[in-house]
Motif scaffolding. Structure first.
Motif, short mmCIF file in Angstrom:
data_model
loop_
_atom_site.label_atom_id
_atom_site.label_comp_id
_atom_site.label_asym_id
_atom_site.label_seq_id
_atom_site.Cartn_x
_atom_site.Cartn_y
_atom_site.Cartn_z
N GLY A 1 -14.46 23.37 -48.55
CA GLY A 1 -14.62 24.78 -48.22
C GLY A 1 -13.71 25.71 -49.00
N TRP A 2 -13.29 25.32 -50.18
CA TRP A 2 -12.51 26.22 -51.04
C TRP A 2 -12.78 25.91 -52.49
N GLN A 3 -12.35 26.78 -53.38
CA GLN A 3 -12.67 26.70 -54.81
C GLN A 3 -11.77 25.69 -55.54
N TYR A 4 -11.87 24.43 -55.18
CA TYR A 4 -11.06 23.39 -55.80
C TYR A 4 -11.44 23.17 -57.26
N GLY A 5 -12.69 23.38 -57.61
CA GLY A 5 -13.16 23.18 -58.98
C GLY A 5 -12.42 24.04 -59.98
N GLU A 6 -12.12 25.29 -59.60
CA GLU A 6 -11.39 26.19 -60.48
C GLU A 6 -9.95 25.73 -60.70
N SER A 7 -9.35 25.17 -59.67
CA SER A 7 -7.98 24.67 -59.79
C SER A 7 -7.92 23.34 -60.52
N ALA A 8 -8.91 22.49 -60.29
CA ALA A 8 -8.92 21.16 -60.91
C ALA A 8 -9.25 21.21 -62.40
N PHE A 9 -10.07 22.16 -62.80
CA PHE A 9 -10.46 22.27 -64.21
C PHE A 9 -10.42 23.75 -64.62
N PRO A 10 -9.22 24.26 -64.93
CA PRO A 10 -9.08 25.69 -65.26
C PRO A 10 -9.37 26.00 -66.73
N TYR A 11 -10.24 25.25 -67.36
CA TYR A 11 -10.49 25.39 -68.79
C TYR A 11 -11.97 25.60 -69.07
N THR A 12 -12.25 26.13 -70.26
CA THR A 12 -13.61 26.15 -70.81
C THR A 12 -13.60 25.30 -72.06
N ILE A 13 -14.72 24.68 -72.34
CA ILE A 13 -14.83 23.84 -73.53
C ILE A 13 -15.30 24.71 -74.69
N GLU A 14 -14.51 24.74 -75.77
CA GLU A 14 -14.85 25.56 -76.93
C GLU A 14 -14.75 24.71 -78.18
N TYR B 1 -18.87 16.14 -66.24
CA TYR B 1 -18.97 15.31 -65.04
C TYR B 1 -17.74 15.51 -64.16
N TYR B 2 -16.55 15.54 -64.77
CA TYR B 2 -15.31 15.77 -64.03
C TYR B 2 -15.36 17.11 -63.31
N LYS B 3 -15.81 18.12 -64.03
CA LYS B 3 -15.90 19.47 -63.44
C LYS B 3 -16.89 19.48 -62.29
N ASP B 4 -18.00 18.78 -62.44
CA ASP B 4 -19.03 18.72 -61.41
C ASP B 4 -18.51 18.03 -60.14
N ILE B 5 -17.83 16.89 -60.29
CA ILE B 5 -17.36 16.18 -59.09
C ILE B 5 -16.23 16.95 -58.39
N THR B 6 -15.40 17.66 -59.15
CA THR B 6 -14.36 18.45 -58.49
C THR B 6 -14.95 19.68 -57.78
N ASN B 7 -16.02 20.25 -58.34
CA ASN B 7 -16.71 21.35 -57.65
C ASN B 7 -17.33 20.87 -56.34
N LYS B 8 -17.91 19.66 -56.35
CA LYS B 8 -18.50 19.10 -55.13
C LYS B 8 -17.42 18.84 -54.09
N THR B 9 -16.27 18.34 -54.53
CA THR B 9 -15.15 18.13 -53.60
C THR B 9 -14.74 19.45 -52.99
N GLY B 10 -14.66 20.49 -53.80
CA GLY B 10 -14.29 21.82 -53.31
C GLY B 10 -15.27 22.35 -52.28
#
Length: 137
Positions: free
Chosen positions: A42-55, A29-38
Motif C-alpha cells: 500500500g505504498w510506493q515502494y517501487g520508486e524507492s527500490a529503483f529510483p533510476y531510469t535506464i538511458e 523485471y526487478y522494477k516490476d516485482i518491486t512495484n508489485k511488492t509496493g
C-alpha cells in the motif's frame, strides 16, 4: 574515484552468454516485482527500490547503459555494461563513476546481488570480496 563490481557467468551459471538487452530486461523485471511488492504493502515502494531510469547513449554501441536518477541529492547514476574476459568468460560490469553517492553504492550492491542470484553467477563486489551464487561441488 570510480569503483567496479563484476558478475561473472561461470560454467555452473544458468546461462553462458548475456547481452545488454537481457540485462535491461532483468532491471525491468526487478522494477516490476518491486512495484508489485509496493502495491501489496500500500505504498510506493517501487520508486524507492529503483529510483533510476535506464538511458542508453548512441556511442554506447549496445555495450553499456546508464541508470540515471532524478533525485540528485541521494542518487546520481550507475553504469552497467557487458563484456568477455580473456578466457571468454562473459560478465556484467557495474561501475560507480566518480562523484557517486552512498545511495548509489548501496543500490549498486543490491542490484549486483539480485543479478548474480538470478543468473547463478559469481559476484566480485566493490570491496574485492567474492560471493558465489552457483552450486559448488
Amino acid at each position: 574515484m570510480q569503483e567496479n563490481a563484476y558478475i561473472k557467468l561461470v560454467p555452473a551459471s544458468k546461462q553462458q552468454t548475456i547481452s545488454i538487452d537481457e540485462v535491461k530486461d532483468l532491471f525491468h523485471y526487478y522494477k516490476d516485482i518491486t512495484n508489485k511488492t509496493g502495491s501489496q504493502l500500500g505504498w510506493q515502494y517501487g520508486e524507492s527500490a529503483f529510483p533510476y531510469t535506464i538511458e542508453e547513449k548512441s556511442h554506447a554501441k549496445g555495450q553499456w547503459f546508464y541508470l540515471n536518477s532524478n533525485d540528485k541529492m541521494r542518487f546520481r547514476y550507475i553504469m552497467v555494461g557487458v563484456d568477455n574476459e580473456a578466457g571468454s568468460i562473459p560478465y556484467i560490469q557495474v561501475t560507480l563513476p566518480e562523484g557517486f553517492t552512498h545511495g548509489d553504492k548501496g543500490k549498486a550492491n543490491e542490484f549486483c546481488k539480485f543479478l548474480a542470484k538470478h543468473l547463478d553467477a559469481e559476484l566480485h563486489l566493490f570491496n574485492g570480496r567474492i560471493m558465489y551464487y552457483y552450486k559448488r561441488k
